[in-house]
Design a protein around this motif. Structure first.
Motif, PDB file in Angstrom:
ATOM      1  N   ASN A 212       0.777  -1.243   0.000  1.00 44.31           N
ATOM      2  CA  ASN A 212       0.000   0.000   0.000  1.00 44.31           C
ATOM      3  C   ASN A 212       0.804   1.287   0.000  1.00 44.31           C
ATOM      4  O   ASN A 212       0.486   2.208   0.745  1.00 44.31           O
ATOM      5  N   ASP A 213       1.827   1.375  -0.818  1.00 43.35           N
ATOM      6  CA  ASP A 213       2.499   2.663  -1.012  1.00 43.35           C
ATOM      7  C   ASP A 213       1.824   3.402  -2.151  1.00 43.35           C
ATOM      8  O   ASP A 213       1.326   2.789  -3.093  1.00 43.35           O
ATOM      9  N   THR A 214       1.852   4.715  -2.064  1.00 44.15           N
ATOM     10  CA  THR A 214       1.290   5.527  -3.133  1.00 44.15           C
ATOM     11  C   THR A 214       2.422   6.191  -3.914  1.00 44.15           C
ATOM     12  O   THR A 214       3.282   6.850  -3.344  1.00 44.15           O
ATOM     13  N   TRP A 215       2.416   5.917  -5.185  1.00 45.25           N
ATOM     14  CA  TRP A 215       3.438   6.451  -6.090  1.00 45.25           C
ATOM     15  C   TRP A 215       2.757   7.371  -7.097  1.00 45.25           C
ATOM     16  O   TRP A 215       1.625   7.114  -7.496  1.00 45.25           O
ATOM     17  N   GLU A 216       3.455   8.417  -7.511  1.00 41.13           N
ATOM     18  CA  GLU A 216       2.916   9.293  -8.556  1.00 41.13           C
ATOM     19  C   GLU A 216       3.911   9.371  -9.702  1.00 41.13           C
ATOM     20  O   GLU A 216       5.118   9.443  -9.480  1.00 41.13           O
ATOM     21  N   GLY A 217       3.372   9.378 -10.902  1.00 47.59           N
ATOM     22  CA  GLY A 217       4.253   9.472 -12.054  1.00 47.59           C
ATOM     23  C   GLY A 217       3.499   9.464 -13.364  1.00 47.59           C
ATOM     24  O   GLY A 217       2.282   9.636 -13.403  1.00 47.59           O
ATOM     25  N   ILE A 218       4.263   9.236 -14.407  1.00 50.77           N
ATOM     26  CA  ILE A 218       3.740   9.307 -15.769  1.00 50.77           C
ATOM     27  C   ILE A 218       3.616   7.888 -16.311  1.00 50.77           C
ATOM     28  O   ILE A 218       4.528   7.078 -16.154  1.00 50.77           O
ATOM     29  N   ARG A 219       2.515   7.603 -16.947  1.00 51.52           N
ATOM     30  CA  ARG A 219       2.346   6.252 -17.487  1.00 51.52           C
ATOM     31  C   ARG A 219       3.410   5.958 -18.548  1.00 51.52           C
ATOM     32  O   ARG A 219       3.643   6.764 -19.446  1.00 51.52           O
ATOM     33  N   LEU A 220       4.055   4.808 -18.434  1.00 51.58           N
ATOM     34  CA  LEU A 220       5.053   4.406 -19.428  1.00 51.58           C
ATOM     35  C   LEU A 220       4.432   4.300 -20.820  1.00 51.58           C
ATOM     36  O   LEU A 220       5.087   4.585 -21.824  1.00 51.58           O
ATOM     37  N   SER A 221       3.168   3.912 -20.877  1.00 51.37           N
ATOM     38  CA  SER A 221       2.498   3.783 -22.178  1.00 51.37           C
ATOM     39  C   SER A 221       2.415   5.137 -22.890  1.00 51.37           C
ATOM     40  O   SER A 221       2.512   5.206 -24.108  1.00 51.37           O
ATOM     41  N   LEU A 222       2.270   6.199 -22.110  1.00 49.28           N
ATOM     42  CA  LEU A 222       2.200   7.542 -22.708  1.00 49.28           C
ATOM     43  C   LEU A 222       3.505   7.850 -23.448  1.00 49.28           C
ATOM     44  O   LEU A 222       3.507   8.348 -24.576  1.00 49.28           O
ATOM     45  N   VAL A 223       4.617   7.510 -22.823  1.00 53.36           N
ATOM     46  CA  VAL A 223       5.927   7.766 -23.413  1.00 53.36           C
ATOM     47  C   VAL A 223       6.160   6.837 -24.614  1.00 53.36           C
ATOM     48  O   VAL A 223       6.630   7.270 -25.672  1.00 53.36           O
ATOM     49  N   LEU A 224       5.802   5.553 -24.457  1.00 56.71           N
ATOM     50  CA  LEU A 224       6.026   4.593 -25.551  1.00 56.71           C
ATOM     51  C   LEU A 224       5.143   4.901 -26.760  1.00 56.71           C
ATOM     52  O   LEU A 224       5.581   4.738 -27.907  1.00 56.71           O
TER      53      LEU A 224
ATOM     54  N   ILE B 125      11.824  -6.228 -20.001  1.00 59.39           N
ATOM     55  CA  ILE B 125      10.423  -6.617 -19.754  1.00 59.39           C
ATOM     56  C   ILE B 125       9.677  -6.716 -21.090  1.00 59.39           C
ATOM     57  O   ILE B 125      10.027  -6.020 -22.045  1.00 59.39           O
ATOM     58  N   PRO B 126       8.665  -7.598 -21.156  1.00 60.48           N
ATOM     59  CA  PRO B 126       7.839  -7.611 -22.366  1.00 60.48           C
ATOM     60  C   PRO B 126       7.115  -6.268 -22.483  1.00 60.48           C
ATOM     61  O   PRO B 126       6.715  -5.685 -21.471  1.00 60.48           O
ATOM     62  N   ILE B 127       6.943  -5.789 -23.712  1.00 63.59           N
ATOM     63  CA  ILE B 127       6.368  -4.450 -23.870  1.00 63.59           C
ATOM     64  C   ILE B 127       4.948  -4.375 -23.305  1.00 63.59           C
ATOM     65  O   ILE B 127       4.541  -3.323 -22.798  1.00 63.59           O
ATOM     66  N   GLU B 128       4.204  -5.503 -23.322  1.00 57.66           N
ATOM     67  CA  GLU B 128       2.835  -5.396 -22.797  1.00 57.66           C
ATOM     68  C   GLU B 128       2.822  -5.064 -21.309  1.00 57.66           C
ATOM     69  O   GLU B 128       1.881  -4.434 -20.827  1.00 57.66           O
ATOM     70  N   TYR B 129       3.874  -5.437 -20.587  1.00 59.03           N
ATOM     71  CA  TYR B 129       3.939  -5.069 -19.165  1.00 59.03           C
ATOM     72  C   TYR B 129       4.233  -3.579 -19.000  1.00 59.03           C
ATOM     73  O   TYR B 129       3.738  -2.928 -18.095  1.00 59.03           O
ATOM     74  N   ALA B 130       5.065  -3.042 -19.912  1.00 62.51           N
ATOM     75  CA  ALA B 130       5.342  -1.608 -19.867  1.00 62.51           C
ATOM     76  C   ALA B 130       4.087  -0.802 -20.203  1.00 62.51           C
ATOM     77  O   ALA B 130       3.888   0.299 -19.697  1.00 62.51           O
ATOM     78  N   MET B 131       3.238  -1.385 -21.057  1.00 55.69           N
ATOM     79  CA  MET B 131       2.032  -0.677 -21.506  1.00 55.69           C
ATOM     80  C   MET B 131       0.878  -0.786 -20.502  1.00 55.69           C
ATOM     81  O   MET B 131      -0.136  -0.108 -20.658  1.00 55.69           O
ATOM     82  N   MET B 132       1.006  -1.623 -19.490  1.00 59.24           N
ATOM     83  CA  MET B 132      -0.098  -1.823 -18.555  1.00 59.24           C
ATOM     84  C   MET B 132      -0.386  -0.564 -17.759  1.00 59.24           C
ATOM     85  O   MET B 132       0.488   0.275 -17.523  1.00 59.24           O
ATOM     86  N   GLU B 133      -1.633  -0.488 -17.338  1.00 59.54           N
ATOM     87  CA  GLU B 133      -2.204   0.685 -16.693  1.00 59.54           C
ATOM     88  C   GLU B 133      -1.346   1.270 -15.549  1.00 59.54           C
ATOM     89  O   GLU B 133      -1.200   2.474 -15.430  1.00 59.54           O
ATOM     90  N   ARG B 134      -0.783   0.396 -14.715  1.00 62.79           N
ATOM     91  CA  ARG B 134      -0.088   0.895 -13.521  1.00 62.79           C
ATOM     92  C   ARG B 134       1.432   0.865 -13.645  1.00 62.79           C
ATOM     93  O   ARG B 134       2.132   1.017 -12.655  1.00 62.79           O
ATOM     94  N   SER B 135       1.954   0.683 -14.843  1.00 63.96           N
ATOM     95  CA  SER B 135       3.405   0.790 -15.042  1.00 63.96           C
ATOM     96  C   SER B 135       3.739   2.245 -15.316  1.00 63.96           C
ATOM     97  O   SER B 135       3.246   2.837 -16.275  1.00 63.96           O
ATOM     98  N   ILE B 136       4.569   2.815 -14.451  1.00 66.45           N
ATOM     99  CA  ILE B 136       4.811   4.265 -14.543  1.00 66.45           C
ATOM    100  C   ILE B 136       6.298   4.616 -14.428  1.00 66.45           C
ATOM    101  O   ILE B 136       7.119   3.802 -14.011  1.00 66.45           O
ATOM    102  N   LEU B 137       6.585   5.860 -14.795  1.00 68.69           N
ATOM    103  CA  LEU B 137       7.840   6.505 -14.451  1.00 68.69           C
ATOM    104  C   LEU B 137       7.523   7.290 -13.184  1.00 68.69           C
ATOM    105  O   LEU B 137       6.783   8.272 -13.235  1.00 68.69           O
ATOM    106  N   ALA B 138       8.039   6.825 -12.055  1.00 67.68           N
ATOM    107  CA  ALA B 138       7.617   7.384 -10.761  1.00 67.68           C
ATOM    108  C   ALA B 138       8.517   8.526 -10.322  1.00 67.68           C
ATOM    109  O   ALA B 138       9.743   8.417 -10.349  1.00 67.68           O
TER     110      ALA B 138
END
Ligand SMILES: Nc1nc2c(c(=O)[nH]1)N[C@H]1C(S)=C(S)[C@@H](COP(=O)(O)O)O[C@H]1N2
Ligand SMILES: [Mo]
Length: 198
Positions: free
Chosen positions: A71-83, A105-118
């Protein structure tokens, strides 16, 4: 009760797991290069990066050595936005860090909703020892896939192993499946990929 992956122990501590010293990443000269098998390479400055929309996620973090934070809260930019900006042509991604670390990592993991640049952790700027000013956070996989001090995102055709993967860690690293270390078969294919690249 909180569900955690098999053979993990919950801790309130946040250990620092690094292959070396904390590198200094300067925001003034910051450049995140997105390159490889893409239509158009880009380099993202700190100003660009912080102009992108930020999201907040609350998630758990599982280190392959056996500790989990919940339960940590992280803020950042979605990796999918950058890709999406570079139009990827490959199925895998290598994350490159300022300390020489890398992880695949497989690209689909980078594209997933909660994969971010934190950029933020529990409301504060990400501390340098934890990858500040910006790290990857791939909450679906073991912690070693969350590259700290990220400076490069390489789109790849082949699944080339990164720093720990070359040393026997699993190519995917799903904590729910306890994919800690590579199977013998995977190690052989890693050696073959390395031969082919030479
Ligand atoms: N650049 C870089 N990223 C890295 C590492 C590293 O040594 N260098 N260690 C990895 C490992 S093994 C883990 S478990 C997590 C730990 O993150 P933390 O140090 O913030 O706890 O970062 C990962 N990302
Ligand atoms: Mo780790």
């Amino acid at each position: 009760m909180q569900e955690i992956p098999p053979n993990q122990v919950v801790t309130d501590k946040f250990p620092v797991m690094s292959i070396g010293d904390t590198p200094h990443v300067d925001k003034e000269n910051f450049s995140l290069r997105v390159f490889g098998e893409v239509d158009n390479e880009i380099s993202i400055s700190w100003k660009d990066l912080t102009s992108y929309p930020m999201i907040s996620i609350t998630t758990d973090f599982h280190c392959v050595t056996g500790w989990s934070r919940i339960n940590d809260t992280w803020e950042g930019i979605r990796l999918s936005l950058v890709l999406d900006k570079v139009k990827p042509k490959g199925h895998f991604v290598m994350l490159h860090s300022a300390d020489g670390y890398s992880t695949n990592i497989p690209i689909e993991y980078a594209m997933m909703e909660r994969s971010i640049l934190a950029l933020k952790f529990n409301g504060n700027p990400l501390r340098p020892e934890h990858g500040g000013p910006v790290r990857a956070l791939i909450p679906y996989l073991y912690g070693w896939k969350s590259a700290k001090w990220i400076v490069g995102i390489e789109v790849m055709r082949d699944n080339i192993p990164g720093f720990w993967e070359r040393r026997g860690y699993h190519m995917l690293g799903d904590p729910w499946k306890e994919q800690r270390y590579a199977e013998k078969y995977d190690l052989l294919s890693i050696i073959n990929i390395r031969k082919r690249r030479k």
